[in-house]
Design a protein around this motif. Sequence first.
Motif, short mmCIF file in Angstrom:
data_model
loop_
_atom_site.label_atom_id
_atom_site.label_comp_id
_atom_site.label_asym_id
_atom_site.label_seq_id
_atom_site.Cartn_x
_atom_site.Cartn_y
_atom_site.Cartn_z
N GLN A 151 1.02 9.91 11.90
CA GLN A 151 1.44 8.53 12.16
C GLN A 151 0.65 7.60 11.25
OE1 GLN A 151 -0.14 6.86 15.99
NE2 GLN A 151 -0.73 9.00 16.37
N VAL A 152 1.27 6.47 10.87
CA VAL A 152 0.59 5.45 10.07
C VAL A 152 1.00 4.08 10.58
CG1 VAL A 152 0.53 6.91 8.00
CG2 VAL A 152 2.42 5.29 8.31
N ASN A 153 0.15 3.12 10.36
CA ASN A 153 0.47 1.71 10.62
C ASN A 153 0.64 1.03 9.27
OD1 ASN A 153 0.30 1.72 13.53
ND2 ASN A 153 -1.92 1.97 13.28
N ALA A 154 1.84 0.54 9.00
CA ALA A 154 2.18 0.02 7.69
C ALA A 154 2.79 -1.38 7.78
CB ALA A 154 3.13 0.97 6.96
N GLN A 155 2.77 -2.07 6.67
CA GLN A 155 3.32 -3.41 6.57
C GLN A 155 4.59 -3.41 5.71
OE1 GLN A 155 2.06 -6.08 8.26
NE2 GLN A 155 0.65 -4.57 9.16
N PRO A 156 5.45 -4.41 5.86
CA PRO A 156 6.65 -4.49 5.01
C PRO A 156 6.28 -4.42 3.53
CG PRO A 156 6.78 -6.09 6.78
CD PRO A 156 5.40 -5.52 6.85
N GLY A 157 7.00 -3.60 2.79
CA GLY A 157 6.73 -3.43 1.37
C GLY A 157 5.88 -2.21 1.07
N ASP A 158 5.16 -1.69 2.07
CA ASP A 158 4.39 -0.46 1.87
C ASP A 158 5.33 0.72 1.68
OD1 ASP A 158 2.17 -2.01 2.30
OD2 ASP A 158 1.63 -1.13 4.24
N THR A 159 4.84 1.78 1.08
CA THR A 159 5.64 2.99 0.89
C THR A 159 4.95 4.18 1.55
OG1 THR A 159 4.62 3.40 -1.27
CG2 THR A 159 6.71 2.22 -1.25
N ILE A 160 5.77 5.07 2.08
CA ILE A 160 5.28 6.33 2.63
C ILE A 160 5.74 7.42 1.67
CG2 ILE A 160 5.09 7.77 4.68
CD1 ILE A 160 4.41 4.79 5.14
N PHE A 161 4.78 8.15 1.10
CA PHE A 161 5.07 9.16 0.09
C PHE A 161 4.86 10.54 0.70
CE2 PHE A 161 4.30 11.44 -3.98
CZ PHE A 161 5.43 11.03 -4.65
N PHE A 162 5.97 11.24 1.00
CA PHE A 162 5.92 12.54 1.65
C PHE A 162 5.87 13.65 0.60
CE2 PHE A 162 8.27 9.71 4.52
CZ PHE A 162 7.62 9.92 5.74
N THR A 163 4.86 14.49 0.67
CA THR A 163 4.77 15.65 -0.21
C THR A 163 5.01 16.91 0.61
OG1 THR A 163 3.16 14.56 -1.66
CG2 THR A 163 3.29 16.96 -1.78
N ALA A 183 0.84 -1.19 0.00
CA ALA A 183 0.00 0.00 0.00
C ALA A 183 0.87 1.24 0.00
CB ALA A 183 -0.92 0.01 1.23
N GLN A 184 0.31 2.35 -0.44
CA GLN A 184 1.00 3.64 -0.41
C GLN A 184 0.26 4.58 0.53
OE1 GLN A 184 1.83 5.68 -4.20
NE2 GLN A 184 1.22 7.59 -3.18
N PHE A 185 0.99 5.17 1.48
CA PHE A 185 0.43 6.15 2.40
C PHE A 185 0.95 7.53 2.01
CE2 PHE A 185 0.46 2.13 4.59
CZ PHE A 185 -0.72 2.13 5.35
N ASN A 186 0.04 8.45 1.76
CA ASN A 186 0.42 9.82 1.39
C ASN A 186 0.45 10.71 2.63
OD1 ASN A 186 0.62 9.26 -1.36
ND2 ASN A 186 -1.59 9.44 -1.62
N VAL A 187 1.58 11.37 2.85
CA VAL A 187 1.76 12.23 4.02
C VAL A 187 2.15 13.63 3.54
CG1 VAL A 187 3.08 12.62 6.14
CG2 VAL A 187 2.46 10.28 5.46
N THR A 188 1.42 14.63 4.00
CA THR A 188 1.73 16.02 3.65
C THR A 188 2.62 16.62 4.74
OG1 THR A 188 -0.37 16.28 2.49
CG2 THR A 188 0.76 18.30 3.17
N VAL A 189 3.69 17.28 4.32
CA VAL A 189 4.63 17.88 5.25
C VAL A 189 4.46 19.40 5.21
CG1 VAL A 189 7.05 18.03 5.96
CG2 VAL A 189 6.23 15.99 4.74
N GLY A 190 4.01 19.97 6.33
CA GLY A 190 3.80 21.42 6.39
C GLY A 190 2.59 21.85 5.58
N GLY A 191 2.67 23.06 4.99
CA GLY A 191 1.56 23.58 4.20
C GLY A 191 0.54 24.33 5.04
#
Length: 333
Positions: free
Chosen positions: A41-53, A23-31
């Motif tokens: 915070q997110v709960n993720a599994q191995p292989g998931d990606t965290i996409f910081f914008t 899975a991909q989790f989208n995280v916004t930084v600031g703004g």
Amino acid sequence: MQFSTILKLSAFLATAAVQVTAAQFNVTVGGPAGLVFTPNQVNAQPGDTIFFTFMQKNHTVTQSTLANPCQPAAGGFDSGFMPVAATNTNGPFPAAQFTVRDTSPVWAYCRQSGHCQQGMVFAINPGSNFATFQGTAMGTGSSSVSPPAGTSTPPTSTSTVAANPSPTSTGTDHRIIVGGTGILAFTPSNITAQPGDTVTFEFHQKNHTATQSTFASPCSPMMNGFNSGFQPVGTDAATFPTFTVGVNNTTPVWVYCAQSGHCSSGMVFAINAPATGNTFDAYRAKAMGSTGSSSASNPAPTSTGTTGAAGRNHVQLTAGLMAVLLTSLFFLL
């Protein structure tokens, strides 16, 4: 012959089922939300990606520890500073990607001066410790220096993974060219850096990564190591995506390109490789004889992709459907 075909099909579908569960989790930084990661915070599994914008002002996502929330973790990932002007409301916005290796907690913060102390922290799989992590951050006196003057100009690259992050004012930024037309190499491929320095990977043609590994397994990702993600660059590109990591000590850091076949062709890189013993030449030779993991081409994710736990439920259903089809095929044959 039929049994052999079934075995091959079974292996293919099993591999596909594992791949699609990420899975991909989208995280916004600031703004507009202020000095926060959204979500924090997110709960993720191995292989998931965290996409910081990264959005307005100038932030980082820097790995730390539960005990020291506002200090960089030794060997941890660091996006580098990502300046975005207040007038830039429509993008493009710089971004960085982190691949989850296991279910262990991962702690991060913004190292812009004072931001961590105001609670700008983030965690992956924090369990019940996020409030403690954030509280410790807001109670600490440590801080990071601001980026040097003149970095308020927003990035011009339309890359989805980096946009010329600025080095800190106290260290040297080592710029590494990754790939190029007909080139499967990091240039230079072996450097010496000091704590406080940064290393900026600038990606050229075609599609490469900068993925941390180990001397023992040159062509396999290091657990909780940094990973730029794939960086597709066109033949006629005029701008090039970048990815920056911080140097926290003089321990050797080993890196490879995860594009299929590139590591085994010698496309590796090292920071502070020893002059004897586990040298860079030994690392590269080991990589070229490796049968370790490799990845197929995988461009950076887009904003239309599936995200979060809902996305994982969807792809797990797809994997289950594959299993049903495989079982049906077995009985038909």
